[in-house]
Design a protein around this motif. Structure first.
Motif, PDB file in Angstrom:
ATOM      1  N   ILE A 133      -7.321  -3.497   1.966  1.00 16.84           N
ATOM      2  CA  ILE A 133      -6.402  -3.432   3.114  1.00 16.84           C
ATOM      3  C   ILE A 133      -6.871  -2.460   4.194  1.00 16.84           C
ATOM      4  O   ILE A 133      -6.079  -2.032   5.024  1.00 16.84           O
ATOM      5  N   TRP A 134      -8.145  -2.071   4.203  1.00 17.83           N
ATOM      6  CA  TRP A 134      -8.640  -1.095   5.173  1.00 17.83           C
ATOM      7  C   TRP A 134      -7.881   0.229   5.060  1.00 17.83           C
ATOM      8  O   TRP A 134      -7.569   0.876   6.064  1.00 17.83           O
ATOM      9  N   ALA A 135      -7.571   0.626   3.857  1.00 18.17           N
ATOM     10  CA  ALA A 135      -6.842   1.874   3.626  1.00 18.17           C
ATOM     11  C   ALA A 135      -6.960   2.238   2.154  1.00 18.17           C
ATOM     12  O   ALA A 135      -7.423   1.434   1.330  1.00 18.17           O
ATOM     13  N   LEU A 136      -6.545   3.470   1.832  1.00 16.93           N
ATOM     14  CA  LEU A 136      -6.442   3.857   0.434  1.00 16.93           C
ATOM     15  C   LEU A 136      -5.644   2.791  -0.309  1.00 16.93           C
ATOM     16  O   LEU A 136      -4.580   2.386   0.154  1.00 16.93           O
ATOM     17  N   PRO A 137      -6.131   2.306  -1.438  1.00 23.63           N
ATOM     18  CA  PRO A 137      -5.418   1.224  -2.135  1.00 23.63           C
ATOM     19  C   PRO A 137      -3.961   1.574  -2.428  1.00 23.63           C
ATOM     20  O   PRO A 137      -3.643   2.704  -2.809  1.00 23.63           O
ATOM     21  N   ASN A 138      -3.118   0.596  -2.240  1.00 22.07           N
ATOM     22  CA  ASN A 138      -1.683   0.767  -2.478  1.00 22.07           C
ATOM     23  C   ASN A 138      -1.410   0.634  -3.977  1.00 22.07           C
ATOM     24  O   ASN A 138      -0.702  -0.262  -4.436  1.00 22.07           O
ATOM     25  N   ALA A 139      -1.984   1.547  -4.743  1.00 20.50           N
ATOM     26  CA  ALA A 139      -1.929   1.455  -6.200  1.00 20.50           C
ATOM     27  C   ALA A 139      -0.968   2.457  -6.820  1.00 20.50           C
ATOM     28  O   ALA A 139      -0.780   2.449  -8.041  1.00 20.50           O
ATOM     29  N   GLY A 140      -0.372   3.328  -6.028  1.00 19.30           N
ATOM     30  CA  GLY A 140       0.507   4.331  -6.605  1.00 19.30           C
ATOM     31  C   GLY A 140       1.826   4.485  -5.897  1.00 19.30           C
ATOM     32  O   GLY A 140       2.619   5.352  -6.219  1.00 19.30           O
ATOM     33  N   ASN A 141       2.077   3.639  -4.904  1.00 20.49           N
ATOM     34  CA  ASN A 141       3.306   3.707  -4.112  1.00 20.49           C
ATOM     35  C   ASN A 141       4.528   3.668  -5.031  1.00 20.49           C
ATOM     36  O   ASN A 141       4.722   2.699  -5.765  1.00 20.49           O
ATOM     37  N   PRO A 142       5.380   4.702  -5.018  1.00 17.15           N
ATOM     38  CA  PRO A 142       6.513   4.727  -5.944  1.00 17.15           C
ATOM     39  C   PRO A 142       7.575   3.696  -5.646  1.00 17.15           C
ATOM     40  O   PRO A 142       8.491   3.494  -6.443  1.00 17.15           O
ATOM     41  N   GLN A 143       7.488   3.027  -4.503  1.00 16.60           N
ATOM     42  CA  GLN A 143       8.452   1.979  -4.174  1.00 16.60           C
ATOM     43  C   GLN A 143       7.986   0.603  -4.638  1.00 16.60           C
ATOM     44  O   GLN A 143       8.666  -0.390  -4.406  1.00 16.60           O
ATOM     45  N   LYS A 144       6.820   0.550  -5.285  1.00 15.33           N
ATOM     46  CA  LYS A 144       6.254  -0.727  -5.716  1.00 15.33           C
ATOM     47  C   LYS A 144       6.241  -0.812  -7.241  1.00 15.33           C
ATOM     48  O   LYS A 144       6.462   0.167  -7.949  1.00 15.33           O
ATOM     49  N   VAL A 145       5.926  -2.014  -7.733  1.00 13.54           N
ATOM     50  CA  VAL A 145       5.767  -2.172  -9.172  1.00 13.54           C
ATOM     51  C   VAL A 145       4.513  -1.430  -9.621  1.00 13.54           C
ATOM     52  O   VAL A 145       3.659  -1.065  -8.828  1.00 13.54           O
ATOM     53  N   GLN A 146       4.399  -1.220 -10.924  1.00 12.43           N
ATOM     54  CA  GLN A 146       3.280  -0.459 -11.474  1.00 12.43           C
ATOM     55  C   GLN A 146       1.959  -1.178 -11.216  1.00 12.43           C
ATOM     56  O   GLN A 146       1.863  -2.394 -11.355  1.00 12.43           O
ATOM     57  N   ARG A 147       0.954  -0.426 -10.840  1.00 13.07           N
ATOM     58  CA  ARG A 147      -0.375  -0.979 -10.589  1.00 13.07           C
ATOM     59  C   ARG A 147      -1.363  -0.393 -11.613  1.00 13.07           C
ATOM     60  O   ARG A 147      -1.126   0.668 -12.176  1.00 13.07           O
ATOM     61  N   HIS A 171      -5.027  -6.783   5.069  1.00 15.07           N
ATOM     62  CA  HIS A 171      -4.576  -6.144   6.311  1.00 15.07           C
ATOM     63  C   HIS A 171      -5.828  -5.584   6.981  1.00 15.07           C
ATOM     64  O   HIS A 171      -6.708  -5.051   6.321  1.00 15.07           O
ATOM     65  N   GLY A 172      -5.888  -5.682   8.284  1.00 15.37           N
ATOM     66  CA  GLY A 172      -7.056  -5.174   8.991  1.00 15.37           C
ATOM     67  C   GLY A 172      -8.003  -6.293   9.372  1.00 15.37           C
ATOM     68  O   GLY A 172      -7.765  -7.476   9.099  1.00 15.37           O
ATOM     69  N   LEU A 173      -9.096  -5.920   9.984  1.00  8.36           N
ATOM     70  CA  LEU A 173     -10.039  -6.879  10.559  1.00  8.36           C
ATOM     71  C   LEU A 173     -10.990  -7.433   9.505  1.00  8.36           C
ATOM     72  O   LEU A 173     -11.198  -6.821   8.452  1.00  8.36           O
ATOM     73  N   PRO A 174     -11.590  -8.600   9.766  1.00  6.65           N
ATOM     74  CA  PRO A 174     -12.585  -9.148   8.844  1.00  6.65           C
ATOM     75  C   PRO A 174     -13.825  -8.251   8.786  1.00  6.65           C
ATOM     76  O   PRO A 174     -14.087  -7.462   9.697  1.00  6.65           O
ATOM     77  N   LYS A 225     -14.320   7.965   4.592  1.00  7.56           N
ATOM     78  CA  LYS A 225     -14.547   6.542   4.856  1.00  7.56           C
ATOM     79  C   LYS A 225     -13.365   5.972   5.649  1.00  7.56           C
ATOM     80  O   LYS A 225     -12.203   6.155   5.269  1.00  7.56           O
ATOM     81  N   PRO A 226     -13.625   5.261   6.738  1.00 12.22           N
ATOM     82  CA  PRO A 226     -12.511   4.753   7.554  1.00 12.22           C
ATOM     83  C   PRO A 226     -11.635   3.744   6.835  1.00 12.22           C
ATOM     84  O   PRO A 226     -10.465   3.583   7.185  1.00 12.22           O
ATOM     85  N   ASP A 227     -12.176   3.069   5.831  1.00 15.02           N
ATOM     86  CA  ASP A 227     -11.395   2.064   5.118  1.00 15.02           C
ATOM     87  C   ASP A 227     -10.724   2.621   3.868  1.00 15.02           C
ATOM     88  O   ASP A 227     -10.139   1.857   3.087  1.00 15.02           O
ATOM     89  N   LEU A 228     -10.745   3.960   3.698  1.00 16.71           N
ATOM     90  CA  LEU A 228     -10.107   4.567   2.523  1.00 16.71           C
ATOM     91  C   LEU A 228      -9.163   5.704   2.920  1.00 16.71           C
ATOM     92  O   LEU A 228      -8.889   6.591   2.111  1.00 16.71           O
ATOM     93  N   GLN A 229      -8.663   5.662   4.139  1.00 10.91           N
ATOM     94  CA  GLN A 229      -7.740   6.704   4.593  1.00 10.91           C
ATOM     95  C   GLN A 229      -6.324   6.438   4.076  1.00 10.91           C
ATOM     96  O   GLN A 229      -5.922   5.297   3.855  1.00 10.91           O
ATOM     97  N   ALA A 230      -5.567   7.519   3.889  1.00  6.25           N
ATOM     98  CA  ALA A 230      -4.214   7.420   3.316  1.00  6.25           C
ATOM     99  C   ALA A 230      -3.197   7.102   4.402  1.00  6.25           C
ATOM    100  O   ALA A 230      -2.358   7.925   4.760  1.00  6.25           O
ATOM    101  N   VAL A 231      -3.244   5.883   4.915  1.00  5.99           N
ATOM    102  CA  VAL A 231      -2.313   5.490   5.976  1.00  5.99           C
ATOM    103  C   VAL A 231      -1.066   4.813   5.424  1.00  5.99           C
ATOM    104  O   VAL A 231      -0.096   4.607   6.158  1.00  5.99           O
ATOM    105  N   TYR A 232      -1.078   4.443   4.146  1.00  6.28           N
ATOM    106  CA  TYR A 232       0.068   3.732   3.564  1.00  6.28           C
ATOM    107  C   TYR A 232       0.483   4.368   2.241  1.00  6.28           C
ATOM    108  O   TYR A 232       1.656   4.575   1.986  1.00  6.28           O
TER     109      TYR A 232
END
Length: 297
Positions: A133-147, A171-174, A225-232
């Motif tokens: 998703i061009w960001a830090l993976p959404n793998a720990g978001n407490p509002q989501k199911v377990q990843r 999410h993000g550009l190709p 890395k621009p694609d691993l920033q904590a934006v989400y």
């Protein structure tokens, strides 16, 4: 909840022969397979007219044969209504929907997708959904199911081994070019694997969750890395809210995991509000440090 990565434009472009991409909140893609179109994610209900207009401006008379939904989020799966209505009006066959079996019952209209996969694979186009998703993976978001960090990393490495030429991010550009795509996927996998292995090492030393949250960090060579920033998501969410701590250590914790997740979700919201206020007061400054302490009981 949608994830806007800051590149939301609603602009569409043919980025390869017979391949259209539209960058809304989530990416929407259309592939010309000769006798019609295949949609790779379809956008949300709020995108329906924009997506339909873009596709018809590109291929005015090509029927949409199928929609491939990478996962269940509403910004990826609710954009087909106008194409369904169009098919009924013109006497075309209604687009088939292909998606993971976990989608709700009204999406359970699947057939084997070998033929579609063959067509797409020949073009060396990768559609990973929100695994990238061009960001830090959404793998720990407490509002989501377990990843699951290790499974996520394994999937990314399996994709990288295919050496695709075009990556259509969730999410993000190709991304174009096999080397660039492999680097993006393997960097993300390395980050997830590093967090998991570091967390396990701390657990095996008998240390508590607070220690883990402050000692486990993103590897230094990946932090910028621009694609691993904590934006989400936030890096501190990864050890505890992903499976690493919650599956292996919850049995020993006097604080129920559901309670900890509510605490963490509240912290997430409060920290974002604090950052937004600070940025509004002084846009030139960076966001405040979002480190916080969570007692594990």
């Amino acid at each position: 909840m949608h994830h806007d990565d800051g590149t939301h434009t609603n602009a569409s472009e043919e980025i390869g022969e017979g391949l259209l991409t539209l960058k809304s909140i989530a990416s929407v893609n259309a592939l010309d397979i000769g006798d019609g179109l295949v949609m790779l994610d379809t956008g949300g209900a709020f995108d329906r007219q924009t997506v339909h207009d873009a596709v018809r401006g590109w291929r005015p008379e090509a029927p949409v044969r199928a929609a491939v939904c990478s996962h269940h989020h509403v910004d990826h799966v609710l954009g087909t209504a106008l194409f369904d209505a169009e098919a009924a009006d013109k006497g075309w066959e209604r687009p088939g929907v292909y998606a993971p079996e976990e989608l709700p019952a009204h999406f359970r209209r699947y057939e084997q997708t070998g033929g579609w996969n063959t067509v797409i694979n020949r073009r060396k186009v990768l559609h990973p959904g929100d695994l990238f998703i061009w960001a830090l993976p959404n793998a720990g978001n407490p509002q989501k199911v377990q990843r699951y960090l290790s499974d996520w990393g394994t999937a990314l490495r399996q994709m990288a081994a295919l050496r695709p030429e075009i990556l259509l991010a969730g999410h993000g550009l190709p991304i174009f070019g096999a080397d660039c795509i492999v680097a993006a996927l393997t960097d993300t996998a390395e980050l997830l694997e590093s967090v998991e292995s570091h967390t396990l090492a701390i657990m095996n030393q008998g240390k508590n969750l607070d220690t883990c949250l402050h000692e486990v960090t993103v590897p230094a060579h990946l932090a910028d890395k621009p694609d691993l920033q904590a934006v989400y998501d936030h890096p501190q969410f990864l050890p505890e809210n992903a499976e690493v701590w919650s599956v292996r250590a919850d049995v020993y914790s006097p604080t129920p995991p559901s309670t900890r997740r509510r605490w963490r979700a509240t912290c997430c919201v409060m920290l974002r509000l604090q950052a937004n206020r600070a940025h509004a007061a002084s846009p030139a400054t960076t966001e405040p440090d979002s480190t916080f302490v969570l007692h594990s009981g």
